[in-house]
Scaffold this motif. Structure first.
Motif, PDB file in Angstrom:
ATOM      1  N   ARG A   2       0.819  -1.206   0.000  1.00 54.34           N
ATOM      2  CA  ARG A   2       0.000   0.000   0.000  1.00 54.34           C
ATOM      3  C   ARG A   2       0.852   1.255   0.000  1.00 54.34           C
ATOM      4  N   LEU A   3       0.279   2.330  -0.538  1.00 54.09           N
ATOM      5  CA  LEU A   3       0.914   3.633  -0.453  1.00 54.09           C
ATOM      6  C   LEU A   3       0.727   4.190   0.950  1.00 54.09           C
ATOM      7  N   THR A   4       1.771   4.707   1.539  1.00 51.39           N
ATOM      8  CA  THR A   4       1.701   5.254   2.897  1.00 51.39           C
ATOM      9  C   THR A   4       2.408   6.600   2.939  1.00 51.39           C
ATOM     10  N   VAL A   5       1.976   7.435   3.867  1.00 50.78           N
ATOM     11  CA  VAL A   5       2.605   8.737   4.054  1.00 50.78           C
ATOM     12  C   VAL A   5       4.043   8.531   4.531  1.00 50.78           C
ATOM     13  N   GLY A   6       4.943   9.293   3.949  1.00 49.59           N
ATOM     14  CA  GLY A   6       6.342   9.183   4.349  1.00 49.59           C
ATOM     15  C   GLY A   6       7.189   8.353   3.401  1.00 49.59           C
ATOM     16  N   MET A   7       6.563   7.667   2.444  1.00 52.76           N
ATOM     17  CA  MET A   7       7.345   6.899   1.472  1.00 52.76           C
ATOM     18  C   MET A   7       8.257   7.828   0.683  1.00 52.76           C
ATOM     19  N   CYS A   8       7.795   9.065   0.457  1.00 50.56           N
ATOM     20  CA  CYS A   8       8.618  10.096  -0.175  1.00 50.56           C
ATOM     21  C   CYS A   8       8.049  11.454   0.240  1.00 50.56           C
ATOM     22  N   PRO A   9       8.838  12.495   0.172  1.00 51.83           N
ATOM     23  CA  PRO A   9       8.379  13.803   0.642  1.00 51.83           C
ATOM     24  C   PRO A   9       7.104  14.285  -0.037  1.00 51.83           C
ATOM     25  N   ALA A  10       6.915  13.943  -1.309  1.00 51.73           N
ATOM     26  CA  ALA A  10       5.742  14.439  -2.028  1.00 51.73           C
ATOM     27  C   ALA A  10       4.463  13.703  -1.643  1.00 51.73           C
ATOM     28  N   LEU A  11       4.581  12.574  -0.963  1.00 56.01           N
ATOM     29  CA  LEU A  11       3.398  11.774  -0.624  1.00 56.01           C
ATOM     30  C   LEU A  11       2.910  12.195   0.766  1.00 56.01           C
ATOM     31  N   THR A  12       2.153  13.276   0.797  1.00 56.28           N
ATOM     32  CA  THR A  12       1.609  13.806   2.044  1.00 56.28           C
ATOM     33  C   THR A  12       0.227  13.232   2.307  1.00 56.28           C
ATOM     34  N   ASP A  13      -0.352  13.592   3.456  1.00 54.18           N
ATOM     35  CA  ASP A  13      -1.708  13.132   3.797  1.00 54.18           C
ATOM     36  C   ASP A  13      -2.716  13.616   2.759  1.00 54.18           C
ATOM     37  N   GLU A  14      -2.561  14.877   2.324  1.00 50.33           N
ATOM     38  CA  GLU A  14      -3.498  15.438   1.354  1.00 50.33           C
ATOM     39  C   GLU A  14      -3.406  14.711   0.013  1.00 50.33           C
ATOM     40  N   VAL A  15      -2.154  14.453  -0.449  1.00 46.03           N
ATOM     41  CA  VAL A  15      -1.959  13.756  -1.719  1.00 46.03           C
ATOM     42  C   VAL A  15      -2.480  12.328  -1.636  1.00 46.03           C
ATOM     43  N   LEU A  16      -2.200  11.651  -0.514  1.00 49.18           N
ATOM     44  CA  LEU A  16      -2.654  10.267  -0.349  1.00 49.18           C
ATOM     45  C   LEU A  16      -4.177  10.194  -0.353  1.00 49.18           C
ATOM     46  N   SER A  17      -4.839  11.200   0.275  1.00 50.42           N
ATOM     47  CA  SER A  17      -6.297  11.216   0.300  1.00 50.42           C
ATOM     48  C   SER A  17      -6.867  11.395  -1.093  1.00 50.42           C
ATOM     49  N   LYS A  18      -6.247  12.282  -1.894  1.00 50.14           N
ATOM     50  CA  LYS A  18      -6.712  12.494  -3.261  1.00 50.14           C
ATOM     51  C   LYS A  18      -6.523  11.235  -4.114  1.00 50.14           C
ATOM     52  N   LEU A  19      -5.407  10.537  -3.894  1.00 50.16           N
ATOM     53  CA  LEU A  19      -5.158   9.307  -4.654  1.00 50.16           C
ATOM     54  C   LEU A  19      -6.173   8.229  -4.296  1.00 50.16           C
ATOM     55  N   LYS A  20      -6.499   8.102  -3.008  1.00 46.79           N
ATOM     56  CA  LYS A  20      -7.484   7.111  -2.587  1.00 46.79           C
ATOM     57  C   LYS A  20      -8.860   7.412  -3.167  1.00 46.79           C
ATOM     58  N   ASN A  21      -9.220   8.712  -3.232  1.00 46.11           N
ATOM     59  CA  ASN A  21     -10.509   9.083  -3.813  1.00 46.11           C
ATOM     60  C   ASN A  21     -10.577   8.721  -5.291  1.00 46.11           C
ATOM     61  N   ALA A  22      -9.391   8.636  -5.924  1.00 39.15           N
ATOM     62  CA  ALA A  22      -9.334   8.264  -7.335  1.00 39.15           C
ATOM     63  C   ALA A  22      -9.187   6.754  -7.525  1.00 39.15           C
ATOM     64  N   GLY A  23      -9.251   5.987  -6.437  1.00 37.37           N
ATOM     65  CA  GLY A  23      -9.177   4.533  -6.526  1.00 37.37           C
ATOM     66  C   GLY A  23      -7.765   3.981  -6.506  1.00 37.37           C
ATOM     67  N   ILE A  24      -6.773   4.810  -6.147  1.00 38.04           N
ATOM     68  CA  ILE A  24      -5.380   4.365  -6.075  1.00 38.04           C
ATOM     69  C   ILE A  24      -5.098   3.910  -4.649  1.00 38.04           C
ATOM     70  N   ARG A  25      -5.022   2.604  -4.441  1.00 37.90           N
ATOM     71  CA  ARG A  25      -4.854   2.063  -3.093  1.00 37.90           C
ATOM     72  C   ARG A  25      -3.434   1.565  -2.817  1.00 37.90           C
ATOM     73  N   ASN A  26      -2.742   1.116  -3.830  1.00 40.10           N
ATOM     74  CA  ASN A  26      -1.431   0.517  -3.612  1.00 40.10           C
ATOM     75  C   ASN A  26      -0.456   0.943  -4.707  1.00 40.10           C
ATOM     76  N   ILE A  27       0.776   0.466  -4.576  1.00 39.47           N
ATOM     77  CA  ILE A  27       1.829   0.849  -5.523  1.00 39.47           C
ATOM     78  C   ILE A  27       1.500   0.380  -6.929  1.00 39.47           C
ATOM     79  N   MET A  28       0.928  -0.805  -7.046  1.00 40.93           N
ATOM     80  CA  MET A  28       0.604  -1.333  -8.366  1.00 40.93           C
ATOM     81  C   MET A  28      -0.412  -0.448  -9.072  1.00 40.93           C
ATOM     82  N   ASP A  29      -1.460  -0.032  -8.355  1.00 36.47           N
ATOM     83  CA  ASP A  29      -2.455   0.864  -8.949  1.00 36.47           C
ATOM     84  C   ASP A  29      -1.800   2.150  -9.425  1.00 36.47           C
ATOM     85  N   PHE A  30      -0.904   2.702  -8.609  1.00 42.76           N
ATOM     86  CA  PHE A  30      -0.262   3.966  -8.938  1.00 42.76           C
ATOM     87  C   PHE A  30       0.632   3.844 -10.173  1.00 42.76           C
TER      88      PHE A  30
END
Length: 345
Positions: A2-30
């Motif tokens: 799964r994608l988690t906050v802290g994997m890289c500086p650009a992956l913040t809580d806000e970005v992760l929330s937007k990705l989840k709303n778009a159906g992106i749950r894990n690295i493979m989806d991304f």
């Protein structure tokens, strides 16, 4: 993963929330999603998405390996086991190739078992390799092995060491063969050595047989597989297929050579021609078409008419056995034949 906050500086809580709303749950989806399309869908900047993608690549992607390197590694890891006979080695392109299965076909008393015994003894005595000899019909005895080993060496200690490297098992059915093959995965196998201090009654002490098994010989394979081909055995073909897969997988994974023995039956030329086969002999492999594709190399062995299969009773030494061997099938060798002599066991 799964994608988690802290994997890289650009992956913040806000970005992760937007990705989840778009159906992106894990690295493979991304990674499967186009970055431009994802940026428009989530309102996350294209630059941030590419930064996340690069960091995921750096941490989780496998390194690209050129095909030439893979082929070179395969060649380096492959080992050719000499048969101990110049003519046979030449026929086989140097010897028995590890990672492959070779089948020896022939009629009764053609010399199939004698050839297998010679292969096992040469590997143990001259090459120092450990061998598993699966013998369902109990054709092999210490006496038969002794005859061949002693014919090749006069030193008693060398003979004992060679015999210790050959592990003979006598399964009564196909399940016993599966159990015997478990020895191949062990780092070494144990044999029973005679305890000299135990008196005339004998005794046995476990001892190491000399390292990891590099040669597996399954003699008289039809004796345990033919009963599975009857009409009442609905699962017989599945069991045979499983055995074939197991033998070939062990050869590849453990980088060892597998030799199996098959019988022959009278060939039906009319049936062979209807299937597009060229009749190269009046014989064909006994296990039929269901097994025909399994071996990488298939040899046909036949005894010379003037050759004796009986040992010399006076000298207690094996007599030479003159045989013809023909390549019936191979994935890497051309069809050819040769003549040579082996010790009759």
């Amino acid at each position: 993963m799964r994608l988690t906050v802290g994997m890289c500086p650009a992956l913040t809580d806000e970005v992760l929330s937007k990705l989840k709303n778009a159906g992106i749950r894990n690295i493979m989806d991304f990674m499967l999603k186009d970055s431009e399309a994802l940026a428009m869908e989530t309102s996350v900047s294209y630059k941030d998405l590419q930064s996340i993608r690069r960091i995921i690549h750096a941490h989780y992607a496998a390194f690209a390996v050129p095909g030439d390197d893979l082929l070179g590694e395969a060649v380096r890891s492959a080992v050719v086991i000499s048969t101990g006979n110049t003519n046979l080695d030449s026929l086989l392109g140097g010897g028995i190739m590890t990672g492959e299965m070779m089948e020896i076909c022939g009629s009764w008393s053609a010399g199939k078992t004698s050839l297998c015994v010679n292969l096992a003894v040469h590997a143990a005595l001259k090459l120092g390799l450990s061998t598993l000899y699966v013998d369902p019909l109990i054709n092999i005895s210490p006496l038969r092995l002794n005859h061949v080993v002693e014919a090749l060496s006069e030193e008693e200690e060398v003979v004992e060491q060679a015999l210790a490297r050959i592990k003979v098992v006598t399964p009564s059915d196909v399940w016993g063969i599966f159990q015997a093959l478990d020895l191949v995965r062990q780092p070494y196998f144990s044999v029973m050595g005679k305890n000299a201090d135990s008196g005339a009654g004998g005794g046995a002490n476990p001892m190491t047989g000399g390292g990891k098994i590099k040669l597996v010989i399954v003699d008289s394979l039809p004796s345990v597989l033919t009963p599975l081909l009857g009409r009442s055995q609905s699962q017989g073909r599945g069991i045979i297929s499983h055995l074939a897969t197991t033998l070939k997988s062990l050869a590849s994974e453990q980088q060892l050579a597998v030799v199996v023995v098959n019988n022959v039956v009278q060939a039906d030329f009319s049936s062979m021609k209807s299937h597009g086969d060229e009749p190269h002999s009046r014989w064909k492999p006994g296990l039929g078409r269901f097994w025909a594709h399994v071996p990488n190399t298939r040899l046909f062995i036949e005894r010379e008419d003037n050759s004796s299969t009986l040992p010399d009773c006076q000298s207690n030494n094996p007599k030479p056995l003159n045989v013809n061997v023909t390549i019936w099938k191979s994935t890497r060798l051309k069809m050819a034949n040769t003549k040579f002599s082996i010790f009759s066991s």
